[in-house]
Scaffold this motif. Structure first.
Motif, mmCIF file in Angstrom:
data_model
loop_
_atom_site.group_PDB
_atom_site.id
_atom_site.type_symbol
_atom_site.label_atom_id
_atom_site.label_comp_id
_atom_site.label_asym_id
_atom_site.label_seq_id
_atom_site.Cartn_x
_atom_site.Cartn_y
_atom_site.Cartn_z
ATOM 1 N N THR A 187 48.047 11.086 -121.246
ATOM 2 C CA THR A 187 46.935 12.039 -121.313
ATOM 3 C C THR A 187 46.978 12.810 -122.624
ATOM 4 O OG1 THR A 187 47.207 12.310 -118.914
ATOM 5 C CG2 THR A 187 45.762 13.876 -120.025
ATOM 6 N N THR A 188 45.789 13.123 -123.183
ATOM 7 C CA THR A 188 45.744 13.927 -124.411
ATOM 8 C C THR A 188 46.240 15.342 -124.108
ATOM 9 O OG1 THR A 188 43.474 14.659 -124.009
ATOM 10 C CG2 THR A 188 43.759 12.649 -125.317
ATOM 11 N N GLU B 116 44.977 18.063 -125.038
ATOM 12 C CA GLU B 116 43.865 18.957 -124.726
ATOM 13 C C GLU B 116 43.427 18.818 -123.262
ATOM 14 O OE1 GLU B 116 44.068 18.075 -128.967
ATOM 15 O OE2 GLU B 116 43.815 16.760 -127.231
ATOM 16 N N TYR B 117 43.541 17.603 -122.711
ATOM 17 C CA TYR B 117 43.048 17.366 -121.362
ATOM 18 C C TYR B 117 44.088 17.652 -120.281
ATOM 19 C CZ TYR B 117 40.153 15.285 -117.719
ATOM 20 O OH TYR B 117 39.389 15.095 -116.605
ATOM 21 N N VAL C 220 43.539 20.743 -118.206
ATOM 22 C CA VAL C 220 42.432 20.569 -117.257
ATOM 23 C C VAL C 220 42.954 19.884 -116.000
ATOM 24 C CG1 VAL C 220 40.177 19.503 -116.907
ATOM 25 C CG2 VAL C 220 40.775 20.463 -119.138
ATOM 26 N N ALA D 197 41.298 10.929 -122.132
ATOM 27 C CA ALA D 197 40.702 12.214 -122.508
ATOM 28 C C ALA D 197 39.757 12.753 -121.441
ATOM 29 C CB ALA D 197 39.950 12.088 -123.828
ATOM 30 N N ASP D 198 39.428 11.931 -120.429
ATOM 31 C CA ASP D 198 38.519 12.394 -119.378
ATOM 32 C C ASP D 198 38.525 11.373 -118.243
ATOM 33 O OD1 ASP D 198 36.677 13.982 -118.070
ATOM 34 O OD2 ASP D 198 34.946 13.094 -119.069
ATOM 35 N N TYR D 199 38.207 11.861 -117.046
ATOM 36 C CA TYR D 199 38.041 10.936 -115.924
ATOM 37 C C TYR D 199 37.092 11.563 -114.925
ATOM 38 C CZ TYR D 199 40.449 13.216 -112.020
ATOM 39 O OH TYR D 199 40.783 14.045 -110.975
#
Length: 200
Positions: A134-135, A137-138, A141, A194-196
């Motif tokens: 995972t990045t 930045e993420y 979250v 970066a997202d899911y």
């Protein structure tokens, strides 16, 4: 001892300086006169003296920008011909490419870590498994997700690539719960999620 008389220069000065102090009315008249005199001098003197001369023009070979005087409260126009802007060059469109094998592998590993949440696992332990994929930045979250609320327990199929660019890949991975729509991006540390989102 000198004898004071009503004659001579000293007597005239005494009358002038003593007049404002003879009564409150005289004092007020004197103050009003002085205020009018100071105001008049403040208006007249700048016109008589004049404004200082403008600075000499710069030597040839240098660029100058002309400034037009505007009324107070009105914004002056700024010449924009020489100002660089971010939109002066067309925006680069992402380049499509074949799915990167490392990006697909990272997505599969991330999905396997996402569904791996046995009973009693803490959020910190679960995030530690996701962190390598995972990045940075993420990851914070992901800290808001409670692993006990994840309905899936295993990955049930291979990733299906949706869109693929040189810098990012979007794909879907089936689980025994909802499908995972994952976005993987190319970072300095390699491919990372970066997202899911959970798709039905």
């Amino acid at each position: 001892m000198p004898i004071r008389t009503n004659r001579g220069r000293a007597a005239v000065y005494r009358r002038l300086w003593g007049w404002p102090l003879r009564s409150p009315r005289h004092l007020m008249l004197t103050l009003v006169f002085l205020a009018i005199l100071v105001t008049a001098l403040g208006i007249v003197l700048p016109k008589v003296v004049g404004k200082p001369q403008a600075k000499a023009s710069p030597p040839t070979g240098t660029t100058t920008t002309s400034v037009t005087a505007t009324a107070p409260g009105v914004a002056a126009s700024v010449p924009t011909s020489n100002l660089p802007t971010r939109l002066s060059a067309p925006l680069a469109t992402p380049t499509t490419a074949a799915p990167n094998g490392d990006a697909v592998r990272v997505a599969k590993q991330w999905a396997a870590a996402w569904v791996d949440h046995p009973a009693g696992i803490t959020s910190e332990q679960w995030l530690a498994k996701l962190k390598p994929f995972t990045t940075e930045e993420y990851l914070p979250v992901m800290g808001s997700v409670d692993p006990a609320n994840i309905p899936a327990t295993k990955v049930t199929g291979e990733p299906v690539v949706g869109t693929s660019y040189t810098s990012s890949v979007q794909l879907t991975i089936p689980t025994d719960g909802p499908k995972l729509a994952i976005t993987v991006v190319n970072t300095n540390a390699g491919w990372r999620v970066a997202d899911y989102d959970q798709a039905s």
